[in-house]
Design a protein around this motif. Structure first.
Motif, PDB file in Angstrom:
ATOM      1  N   MET A   1       0.818  -1.076   0.178  1.00 15.01           N
ATOM      2  CA  MET A   1       0.047   0.167  -0.008  1.00 15.01           C
ATOM      3  C   MET A   1       0.668   1.458  -0.108  1.00 15.01           C
ATOM      4  SD  MET A   1      -3.456  -0.951   2.422  1.00 15.01           S
ATOM      5  CE  MET A   1      -2.140  -1.369   3.857  1.00 15.01           C
ATOM      6  N   ALA A   2       2.083   1.220   0.667  1.00 14.69           N
ATOM      7  CA  ALA A   2       2.788   2.283   0.847  1.00 14.69           C
ATOM      8  C   ALA A   2       3.462   2.556  -0.631  1.00 14.69           C
ATOM      9  CB  ALA A   2       3.891   2.038   1.670  1.00 14.69           C
ATOM     10  N   GLU A   3       3.900   1.368  -1.277  1.00 15.21           N
ATOM     11  CA  GLU A   3       4.661   1.725  -2.381  1.00 15.21           C
ATOM     12  C   GLU A   3       3.725   2.251  -3.491  1.00 15.21           C
ATOM     13  OE1 GLU A   3       5.634  -2.275  -3.212  1.00 15.21           O
ATOM     14  OE2 GLU A   3       7.804  -2.133  -2.141  1.00 15.21           O
ATOM     15  N   ARG A   4       2.338   1.888  -3.611  1.00 16.52           N
ATOM     16  CA  ARG A   4       1.405   2.144  -4.262  1.00 16.52           C
ATOM     17  C   ARG A   4       0.637   3.590  -4.102  1.00 16.52           C
ATOM     18  NH1 ARG A   4      -0.306  -1.328  -9.131  1.00 16.52           N
ATOM     19  NH2 ARG A   4       1.256  -2.886  -8.707  1.00 16.52           N
ATOM     20  N   GLY A   5       0.906   4.108  -2.808  1.00 15.41           N
ATOM     21  CA  GLY A   5       0.167   5.148  -2.259  1.00 15.41           C
ATOM     22  C   GLY A   5      -1.204   4.916  -2.219  1.00 15.41           C
ATOM     23  N   ILE A   6      -1.619   3.738  -1.627  1.00 13.02           N
ATOM     24  CA  ILE A   6      -2.916   3.515  -1.344  1.00 13.02           C
ATOM     25  C   ILE A   6      -3.314   3.731  -0.001  1.00 13.02           C
ATOM     26  CG2 ILE A   6      -4.727   1.805  -1.234  1.00 13.02           C
ATOM     27  CD1 ILE A   6      -3.219   0.445  -3.729  1.00 13.02           C
ATOM     28  N   ASP A   7      -4.463   4.093   0.497  1.00 11.62           N
ATOM     29  CA  ASP A   7      -4.949   4.464   1.777  1.00 11.62           C
ATOM     30  C   ASP A   7      -5.220   3.297   2.491  1.00 11.62           C
ATOM     31  OD1 ASP A   7      -6.138   5.331   4.240  1.00 11.62           O
ATOM     32  OD2 ASP A   7      -7.304   7.027   2.932  1.00 11.62           O
ATOM     33  N   PRO A   8      -4.559   3.195   3.552  1.00  6.84           N
ATOM     34  CA  PRO A   8      -4.798   1.967   4.367  1.00  6.84           C
ATOM     35  C   PRO A   8      -6.084   1.689   4.961  1.00  6.84           C
ATOM     36  CG  PRO A   8      -3.384   3.426   5.618  1.00  6.84           C
ATOM     37  CD  PRO A   8      -3.646   4.033   4.302  1.00  6.84           C
ATOM     38  N   ILE A   9      -7.097   2.619   4.963  1.00  8.73           N
ATOM     39  CA  ILE A   9      -7.990   2.578   5.713  1.00  8.73           C
ATOM     40  C   ILE A   9      -9.116   1.357   5.003  1.00  8.73           C
ATOM     41  CG2 ILE A   9      -9.152   4.010   3.810  1.00  8.73           C
ATOM     42  CD1 ILE A   9     -10.299   3.874   7.747  1.00  8.73           C
ATOM     43  N   HIS A  10      -8.945   0.733   4.027  1.00 10.67           N
ATOM     44  CA  HIS A  10      -9.604  -0.213   3.567  1.00 10.67           C
ATOM     45  C   HIS A  10      -9.023  -1.326   4.306  1.00 10.67           C
ATOM     46  CE1 HIS A  10     -10.711   2.557   0.164  1.00 10.67           C
ATOM     47  NE2 HIS A  10      -9.453   2.073  -0.467  1.00 10.67           N
ATOM     48  N   ALA A  11      -7.958  -1.680   4.430  1.00  9.28           N
ATOM     49  CA  ALA A  11      -7.591  -2.876   5.200  1.00  9.28           C
ATOM     50  C   ALA A  11      -7.992  -2.703   6.613  1.00  9.28           C
ATOM     51  CB  ALA A  11      -5.885  -2.862   5.278  1.00  9.28           C
ATOM     52  N   HIS A  12      -7.793  -1.482   7.484  1.00 11.10           N
ATOM     53  CA  HIS A  12      -8.436  -1.394   8.662  1.00 11.10           C
ATOM     54  C   HIS A  12      -9.842  -1.727   8.847  1.00 11.10           C
ATOM     55  CE1 HIS A  12      -4.773  -0.066  10.888  1.00 11.10           C
ATOM     56  NE2 HIS A  12      -4.298   0.709   9.797  1.00 11.10           N
ATOM     57  N   GLU A  13     -10.715  -1.107   7.917  1.00 13.08           N
ATOM     58  CA  GLU A  13     -12.191  -1.258   8.062  1.00 13.08           C
ATOM     59  C   GLU A  13     -12.275  -2.793   7.649  1.00 13.08           C
ATOM     60  OE1 GLU A  13     -13.961   2.843   6.181  1.00 13.08           O
ATOM     61  OE2 GLU A  13     -13.558   1.166   4.729  1.00 13.08           O
ATOM     62  N   LEU A  14     -11.680  -3.734   7.030  1.00 15.83           N
ATOM     63  CA  LEU A  14     -11.757  -5.100   6.923  1.00 15.83           C
ATOM     64  C   LEU A  14     -11.614  -5.617   8.109  1.00 15.83           C
ATOM     65  CD1 LEU A  14     -12.772  -6.816   4.535  1.00 15.83           C
ATOM     66  CD2 LEU A  14     -10.389  -7.522   4.082  1.00 15.83           C
ATOM     67  N   LEU A  15     -10.405  -5.273   9.062  1.00 17.37           N
ATOM     68  CA  LEU A  15     -10.308  -5.818  10.225  1.00 17.37           C
ATOM     69  C   LEU A  15     -11.198  -5.353  11.221  1.00 17.37           C
ATOM     70  CD1 LEU A  15      -6.741  -5.325  10.826  1.00 17.37           C
ATOM     71  CD2 LEU A  15      -7.647  -7.499  10.575  1.00 17.37           C
ATOM     72  N   ASP A  16     -11.928  -4.342  11.161  1.00 17.67           N
ATOM     73  CA  ASP A  16     -13.110  -3.943  11.856  1.00 17.67           C
ATOM     74  C   ASP A  16     -14.290  -4.913  11.640  1.00 17.67           C
ATOM     75  OD1 ASP A  16     -11.697  -1.750  12.912  1.00 17.67           O
ATOM     76  OD2 ASP A  16     -12.676  -0.331  11.423  1.00 17.67           O
ATOM     77  N   ALA A  17     -14.479  -5.285  10.254  1.00 20.95           N
ATOM     78  CA  ALA A  17     -15.358  -6.410  10.121  1.00 20.95           C
ATOM     79  C   ALA A  17     -14.988  -7.674  10.688  1.00 20.95           C
ATOM     80  CB  ALA A  17     -15.778  -6.667   8.674  1.00 20.95           C
ATOM     81  N   PHE A  18     -13.754  -8.188  10.807  1.00 23.45           N
ATOM     82  CA  PHE A  18     -13.439  -9.462  11.133  1.00 23.45           C
ATOM     83  C   PHE A  18     -13.798  -9.487  12.898  1.00 23.45           C
ATOM     84  CE2 PHE A  18     -11.471 -10.098   7.105  1.00 23.45           C
ATOM     85  CZ  PHE A  18     -12.231 -10.946   6.635  1.00 23.45           C
ATOM     86  N   THR A  19     -13.360  -8.151  13.406  1.00 22.68           N
ATOM     87  CA  THR A  19     -13.675  -8.124  14.907  1.00 22.68           C
ATOM     88  C   THR A  19     -15.000  -8.290  15.221  1.00 22.68           C
ATOM     89  OG1 THR A  19     -11.408  -6.691  14.928  1.00 22.68           O
ATOM     90  CG2 THR A  19     -13.057  -6.566  16.798  1.00 22.68           C
ATOM     91  N   GLN A  20     -15.762  -7.574  14.325  1.00 17.30           N
ATOM     92  CA  GLN A  20     -17.229  -7.663  14.536  1.00 17.30           C
ATOM     93  C   GLN A  20     -17.795  -9.220  14.260  1.00 17.30           C
ATOM     94  OE1 GLN A  20     -19.425  -4.365  12.881  1.00 17.30           O
ATOM     95  NE2 GLN A  20     -21.240  -5.835  12.334  1.00 17.30           N
ATOM     96  N   ASP A  21     -17.314  -9.930  13.753  1.00 13.62           N
ATOM     97  CA  ASP A  21     -17.532 -11.366  13.408  1.00 13.62           C
ATOM     98  C   ASP A  21     -17.409 -11.832  14.817  1.00 13.62           C
ATOM     99  OD1 ASP A  21     -18.616 -11.566  10.915  1.00 13.62           O
ATOM    100  OD2 ASP A  21     -16.766 -12.006   9.949  1.00 13.62           O
ATOM    101  N   VAL A  22     -16.350 -11.724  15.698  1.00 12.89           N
ATOM    102  CA  VAL A  22     -16.046 -12.379  16.845  1.00 12.89           C
ATOM    103  C   VAL A  22     -17.025 -12.021  17.925  1.00 12.89           C
ATOM    104  CG1 VAL A  22     -14.431 -12.474  18.642  1.00 12.89           C
ATOM    105  CG2 VAL A  22     -13.667 -12.703  16.422  1.00 12.89           C
ATOM    106  N   THR A  23     -17.475 -10.759  17.577  1.00 11.13           N
ATOM    107  CA  THR A  23     -18.423 -10.418  18.891  1.00 11.13           C
ATOM    108  C   THR A  23     -19.979 -10.221  18.361  1.00 11.13           C
ATOM    109  OG1 THR A  23     -18.061  -8.041  18.407  1.00 11.13           O
ATOM    110  CG2 THR A  23     -16.618  -9.132  19.851  1.00 11.13           C
TER     111      THR A  23
END
Length: 286
Positions: free
Chosen positions: A90-112
């Protein structure tokens, strides 16, 4: 543009062994340019690890949250290797890491979270679990963010389709129900109906109601492929749209508890070929 999908419970230490070719929809297919496939696969590997952790049968909720935290730290450069590799990409491509963080939010939600009260709350979950995948792919290709709303509709539809196909597995193995509770209640269905070998009429009504709402999402996303500049990505999106439309039509008429909904290989190939050719001819007519 599909993210990893739960397989209905696993007896392993957070790893399913599932790969991108095992998903219900194309992931970084060879239609895409090689330089675009690599970052998409990095995102997929990251998402696959997170999905496997969230669904692991032999991990406690606290262990799952700890491992997901390791992935989160990896996005900052010090944690799980799949996350570190994605962060570098993502750093090499200049892509906002928000997409990866939001996906982790979803998997955290799956746990709870194991139930969704209504359609809006389910789409709220899809906002984290599915929409960031499409947005990441579009960013990799340098597409205009004006395409995001159509991508969001398609990705949400893919997520709901997957959940409906696997509704019995999700309930039996993970005690998760993604059919909105108000739709179950309106039809008179009970959660326990998902443990049966065939859907009751009430459960079928709830499944059909959810599939009908999904079909509306696909009506919104129908122009998406035509608005993508990259013709290879447009072809892949056209294929995914067609497969999703076909699966939704099946869910409206077939019982996922007792009947096959997933495409067989030949069926998927025929649908994909027709969609790709249709998209190619549509572009030539412009």
């Amino acid at each position: 543009m599909e993210g990893p999908r739960a397989s209905g419970g696993r007896a392993m230490t957070g790893r399913s062994g599932k790969g991108h070719r095992d998903e219900n929809f194309p992931v970084a297919s060879k239609l895409l340019r090689p330089e675009h496939r690599a970052p998409i696969m990095a995102f997929y590997r990251f998402a696959r690890v997170a999905d496997d952790i969230a669904d692991a049968a032999d991990l406690s909720p606290s262990e799952k949250l700890h491992k997901l935290g390791e992935l989160r730290r990896g996005l900052d450069g010090d944690g799980a290797p799949e996350a570190v590799a994605l962060a570098r990409t993502m750093a090499e491509r200049g892509i906002d890491p928000i997409h990866a963080h939001e996906l982790l939010d979803a998997f955290t939600q799956d746990v709870t979270v194991r139930r969704y009260a209504d359609w809006d709350s389910l789409i709220g979950y899809c906002r984290l679990s599915a929409m960031p995948v499409g947005r990441f792919v579009l960013d990799v290709h340098g597409e205009d963010r004006a395409t995001w709303p159509l991508s969001d509709a398609l990705c949400a539809a893919l997520q709901v389709i997957n959940h409906l196909q696997d509704c019995a597995k999700d309930y039996r193995a993970l005690d998760r129900i993604y059919i909105p509770a108000d739709m179950l209640a309106a039809s008179g269905a009970e959660a326990e109906d998902l443990a049966l070998t065939a859907a009751t009429p009430a459960l079928r009504d709830a499944i059909v109601a959810t599939a009908a709402r999904t079909r509306t999402l696909l009506e919104v996303s129908a122009p998406f492929a035509g608005g993508i500049r990259d013709r290879r990505l447009a072809a892949e999106v056209a294929i995914i749209q067609r497969l999703a439309e076909s699966l939704t039509a099946r869910l409206l008429t077939r019982d996922p508890l007792s009947e096959r909904v997933h495409h067989r290989t030949v069926e998927a190939v025929l649908l994909a070929g027709g969609a790709a050719l249709g998209q190619l001819f549509a572009r030539r007519r412009r």
